[in-house]
Design a protein around this motif. Structure first.
Motif, PDB file in Angstrom:
ATOM      1  N   LEU A 148       0.818  -1.098   0.049  1.00  0.00           N
ATOM      2  CA  LEU A 148      -0.147  -0.004   0.144  1.00  0.00           C
ATOM      3  C   LEU A 148       1.082   1.284   0.005  1.00  0.00           C
ATOM      4  CD1 LEU A 148      -2.720  -1.015   2.436  1.00  0.00           C
ATOM      5  CD2 LEU A 148      -2.527  -1.666   0.302  1.00  0.00           C
ATOM      6  N   LYS A 149       2.170   1.332   0.764  1.00  0.00           N
ATOM      7  CA  LYS A 149       3.009   2.552   0.875  1.00  0.00           C
ATOM      8  C   LYS A 149       3.341   2.551  -0.444  1.00  0.00           C
ATOM      9  CE  LYS A 149       6.667   1.860   2.949  1.00  0.00           C
ATOM     10  NZ  LYS A 149       7.774   1.899   4.042  1.00  0.00           N
ATOM     11  N   VAL A 181     -25.386   0.186   5.023  1.00  0.00           N
ATOM     12  CA  VAL A 181     -24.246  -0.235   5.768  1.00  0.00           C
ATOM     13  C   VAL A 181     -23.191   0.801   5.997  1.00  0.00           C
ATOM     14  CG1 VAL A 181     -22.056  -2.054   5.662  1.00  0.00           C
ATOM     15  CG2 VAL A 181     -24.503  -2.671   4.780  1.00  0.00           C
ATOM     16  N   THR A 182     -22.711   1.137   7.072  1.00  0.00           N
ATOM     17  CA  THR A 182     -21.632   2.014   7.286  1.00  0.00           C
ATOM     18  C   THR A 182     -20.071   1.509   7.389  1.00  0.00           C
ATOM     19  OG1 THR A 182     -21.575   2.293   9.658  1.00  0.00           O
ATOM     20  CG2 THR A 182     -23.145   3.811   8.234  1.00  0.00           C
ATOM     21  N   VAL A 183     -19.199   1.915   6.734  1.00  0.00           N
ATOM     22  CA  VAL A 183     -17.726   1.262   6.667  1.00  0.00           C
ATOM     23  C   VAL A 183     -16.881   2.376   6.899  1.00  0.00           C
ATOM     24  CG1 VAL A 183     -16.295   0.461   5.212  1.00  0.00           C
ATOM     25  CG2 VAL A 183     -18.862  -0.190   4.901  1.00  0.00           C
ATOM     26  N   SER A 184     -15.867   2.340   7.376  1.00  0.00           N
ATOM     27  CA  SER A 184     -14.862   3.168   7.758  1.00  0.00           C
ATOM     28  C   SER A 184     -13.498   2.572   8.181  1.00  0.00           C
ATOM     29  CB  SER A 184     -15.173   4.666   8.518  1.00  0.00           C
ATOM     30  OG  SER A 184     -14.114   5.524   8.661  1.00  0.00           O
ATOM     31  N   LYS A 185     -12.809   3.239   9.253  1.00  0.00           N
ATOM     32  CA  LYS A 185     -11.569   2.396   9.882  1.00  0.00           C
ATOM     33  C   LYS A 185     -10.674   1.969   8.744  1.00  0.00           C
ATOM     34  CE  LYS A 185     -13.061   2.594  14.238  1.00  0.00           C
ATOM     35  NZ  LYS A 185     -11.923   3.298  15.350  1.00  0.00           N
ATOM     36  N   SER A 186     -10.727   0.525   8.203  1.00  0.00           N
ATOM     37  CA  SER A 186      -9.624   0.042   7.658  1.00  0.00           C
ATOM     38  C   SER A 186     -10.203   0.215   6.106  1.00  0.00           C
ATOM     39  CB  SER A 186      -9.396  -1.184   7.988  1.00  0.00           C
ATOM     40  OG  SER A 186      -8.387  -1.360   9.101  1.00  0.00           O
ATOM     41  N   ILE A 187     -11.141   0.737   5.715  1.00  0.00           N
ATOM     42  CA  ILE A 187     -11.599   0.690   4.523  1.00  0.00           C
ATOM     43  C   ILE A 187     -10.407   1.392   3.509  1.00  0.00           C
ATOM     44  CG2 ILE A 187     -12.779   2.936   4.306  1.00  0.00           C
ATOM     45  CD1 ILE A 187     -13.479  -0.067   2.113  1.00  0.00           C
ATOM     46  N   SER A 188      -9.604   2.384   3.939  1.00  0.00           N
ATOM     47  CA  SER A 188      -8.588   2.854   3.275  1.00  0.00           C
ATOM     48  C   SER A 188      -7.305   2.105   3.238  1.00  0.00           C
ATOM     49  CB  SER A 188      -8.097   4.372   3.919  1.00  0.00           C
ATOM     50  OG  SER A 188      -7.436   4.324   4.962  1.00  0.00           O
ATOM     51  N   GLY A 189      -7.098   1.265   3.966  1.00  0.00           N
ATOM     52  CA  GLY A 189      -5.985   0.099   4.311  1.00  0.00           C
ATOM     53  C   GLY A 189      -4.771   0.541   4.853  1.00  0.00           C
ATOM     54  N   TYR A 190      -4.705   1.834   4.998  1.00  0.00           N
ATOM     55  CA  TYR A 190      -3.527   2.717   5.375  1.00  0.00           C
ATOM     56  C   TYR A 190      -3.473   3.513   6.482  1.00  0.00           C
ATOM     57  CZ  TYR A 190       1.425   3.689   4.248  1.00  0.00           C
ATOM     58  OH  TYR A 190       2.773   3.916   4.460  1.00  0.00           O
ATOM     59  N   GLY A 191      -4.803   3.697   7.139  1.00  0.00           N
ATOM     60  CA  GLY A 191      -4.987   4.687   8.112  1.00  0.00           C
ATOM     61  C   GLY A 191      -5.359   5.804   7.941  1.00  0.00           C
ATOM     62  N   LEU A 192      -5.636   6.095   6.237  1.00  0.00           N
ATOM     63  CA  LEU A 192      -5.893   7.322   5.976  1.00  0.00           C
ATOM     64  C   LEU A 192      -7.440   7.569   6.232  1.00  0.00           C
ATOM     65  CD1 LEU A 192      -4.065   7.544   2.559  1.00  0.00           C
ATOM     66  CD2 LEU A 192      -3.328   8.333   4.819  1.00  0.00           C
ATOM     67  N   PRO A 193      -7.931   8.568   6.346  1.00  0.00           N
ATOM     68  CA  PRO A 193      -9.316   8.854   6.689  1.00  0.00           C
ATOM     69  C   PRO A 193     -10.098   8.694   5.467  1.00  0.00           C
ATOM     70  CG  PRO A 193      -8.271  10.885   7.683  1.00  0.00           C
ATOM     71  CD  PRO A 193      -7.149   9.773   6.869  1.00  0.00           C
ATOM     72  N   GLU A 226      -7.039  -4.936  -4.048  1.00  0.00           N
ATOM     73  CA  GLU A 226      -6.546  -5.870  -5.113  1.00  0.00           C
ATOM     74  C   GLU A 226      -5.582  -6.975  -4.360  1.00  0.00           C
ATOM     75  OE1 GLU A 226      -5.162  -2.653  -7.291  1.00  0.00           O
ATOM     76  OE2 GLU A 226      -7.166  -2.342  -8.301  1.00  0.00           O
ATOM     77  N   THR A 227      -4.886  -6.608  -3.369  1.00  0.00           N
ATOM     78  CA  THR A 227      -3.939  -7.431  -2.663  1.00  0.00           C
ATOM     79  C   THR A 227      -4.417  -8.482  -1.792  1.00  0.00           C
ATOM     80  OG1 THR A 227      -2.516  -5.297  -2.878  1.00  0.00           O
ATOM     81  CG2 THR A 227      -1.875  -7.321  -1.387  1.00  0.00           C
ATOM     82  N   TYR A 228      -5.466  -8.079  -1.039  1.00  0.00           N
ATOM     83  CA  TYR A 228      -5.965  -9.129  -0.062  1.00  0.00           C
ATOM     84  C   TYR A 228      -7.453  -9.687  -0.137  1.00  0.00           C
ATOM     85  CZ  TYR A 228      -2.180  -7.323   2.494  1.00  0.00           C
ATOM     86  OH  TYR A 228      -0.878  -6.881   2.967  1.00  0.00           O
ATOM     87  N   TRP A 229      -8.120  -9.062  -1.191  1.00  0.00           N
ATOM     88  CA  TRP A 229      -9.500  -9.597  -1.398  1.00  0.00           C
ATOM     89  C   TRP A 229      -9.712 -10.054  -2.750  1.00  0.00           C
ATOM     90  CZ3 TRP A 229     -12.030 -10.661   2.874  1.00  0.00           C
ATOM     91  CH2 TRP A 229     -11.546  -9.999   3.854  1.00  0.00           C
TER      92      TRP A 229
END
Length: 423
Positions: free
Chosen positions: A64-65, A267-279, A316-319
């Protein structure tokens, strides 16, 4: 582990008293990679916190980086409100192809403000707009955010008190097993709905977490969730699942409600949806509910394009390979459960219960102050864990989904030692 006294003066003199996590972990963190954080003196800490669930793929995940750095180096758009951008298109296509279509989910995607509580606010506003009613039903020990609408459907008395005004149009109902199985599911709820003298205004929607994270790792049974979905359908109420902390693979499947075989209306989604800790946050809903007027709910930072980039890379990497990530998470979860069984057997008179799903677990003690002591001792031993529950009586385990079996075992051994040394 020997820890020198860090210089915390600027935090203590300038930063508000509202700060919280830093009080339990009194050091200055400098860098992080994978499942470890390092302070300014180079001490390593194994992270069983994962940014409160916003770092499911670990700190500074290299894949991701790389995607983020490449995007920034080519001067990709960083801020775009809700303009169409290549980064947003790539995310939407990945989300549709890798998440929605394989699960036969029909949802439209809305980008509210970048925080979880904003996703909840948008969900509540939409439900009220669709149904033309103001009442929302939530559940005991729920947590849905810190803005006023979200607080109105949150159970924690301490957090609710911070609003400073009456929190209205929300009605709490008993969460699964609230009465220890002594009362039939939804008996009280259905009675109120059907009694014209109950005083309960017809709700627009019901909002629920399948696993209450901040509420103490309370796990709803699949059959309870199915019965709730059926009740909402019969009573013309929308079902909102708050998957902000338990989504993105935390319980195993990408969405935490998949195990129950239900399709929520919103459904509400947040937290890890960016994968990198970005808001970043999403509000997903069935197409027939999409009655918004342009700009009726918006926010300056709803177009966080760097977050779109890392989110697409994470999917793309994990799912992309079906159930591999889900199987890995369930396997790691079994490893945690076995360790908690051993801790319970070793501390039979102290441990009240352990519970969880996937890679979210909690261990509750009869002595409500014990969890804080365990968390403090774990920090001294190099492990970051937090507490949850209305009285902070539950030790909460929330490691990254990418943690290795060896790292997980190391952390669980440290936890066992912390429990043992705080008896």
């Amino acid at each position: 582990m020997t820890i020198t006294q860090p210089d915390l003066s600027v935090f203590e003199t300038l930063e508000s008293e509202v700060r919280s996590y830093c009080r339990g972990w009194p050091t200055v963190f400098d860098r992080a990679q994978g499942s470890r954080m390092y302070d300014e003196d180079g001490h390593a800490y194994l992270d069983f916190f994962a940014g409160a669930g916003s770092l499911n793929y670990g700190h500074n995940n290299p894949v991701l980086k790389r995607a983020l750095i490449d995007y920034l180096e080519r001067d990709g758009v960083t801020h775009g409100l809700d303009m169409s951008t290549t980064a947003k298109r790539a995310f939407l296509e990945a989300f549709q192809n890798l998440v929605l279509r394989p699960r036969d989910l029909p949802y439209k995607v809305m980008f509210p403000g970048p925080t979880g509580t904003n996703a909840v606010e948008s969900a509540l506003k939409l439900a009220r707009k669709v149904k033309g009613r103001e009442a929302i039903v939530s559940f005991t020990n729920a947590f849905h955010g810190m803005s006023l609408g979200s607080l109105a459907v949150t159970g924690n008395a301490f957090k609710r008190a911070g609003a400073g005004i009456p929190l209205v149009h929300g009605t709490p109902m008993p969460f699964d097993n609230y009465f220890d199985g002594q009362v039939p599911d939804f008996l009280w709820f259905e009675r109120l709905l059907e009694d014209q003298g109950s005083g309960l205004n017809k709700p627009a929607a019901v909002i629920v977490e399948t696993v209450q994270g901040e509420g103490g790792i309370n796990v709803a049974r699949p059959e309870w969730l199915r019965a709730l979905k059926d009740l909402c359908h019969r009573q013309d109420m929308l079902l909102i699942v708050d998957d902000i902390q338990m989504g993105c693979g935390r319980t195993g499947a990408f969405f935490s409600f998949e195990e129950a075989g239900i399709t929520p209306d919103i459904v509400t989604v947040s937290k890890s949806i960016s994968g990198y800790g970005l808001p970043m946050s999403l509000c997903l809903f069935k197409p027939e509910l999409d009655i918004w007027e342009p700009g009726e709910h918006n926010g300056t930072f709803r177009g966080n394009n760097p977050a779109f980039v890392t989110a697409a890379a994470a999917l793309e990497t994990y799912w992309a390979d079906g159930s591999a990530m889900e199987k890995q998470t369930r396997g790691r979860g079994e490893q945690v459960e076995q360790a908690l069984v051993s801790i319970t057997e070793e501390n039979l008179t102290d441990v009240k219960e352990y519970r969880g799903r996937g890679l979210v677990w909690g261990i509750e003690f009869h002595d409500k102050d014990r969890a804080d002591r365990v968390a403090k001792r774990a920090f001294e031993l190099g492990l970051l864990i937090e507490t949850s529950g209305p009285e902070s009586e539950v030790v909460k385990l929330l490691p990254a989904l990418t943690i290795t079996p060896d790292e997980l075992d190391e952390g669980l051994r440290t936890l066992a030692r912390a429990v043992r040394e705080t008896a």
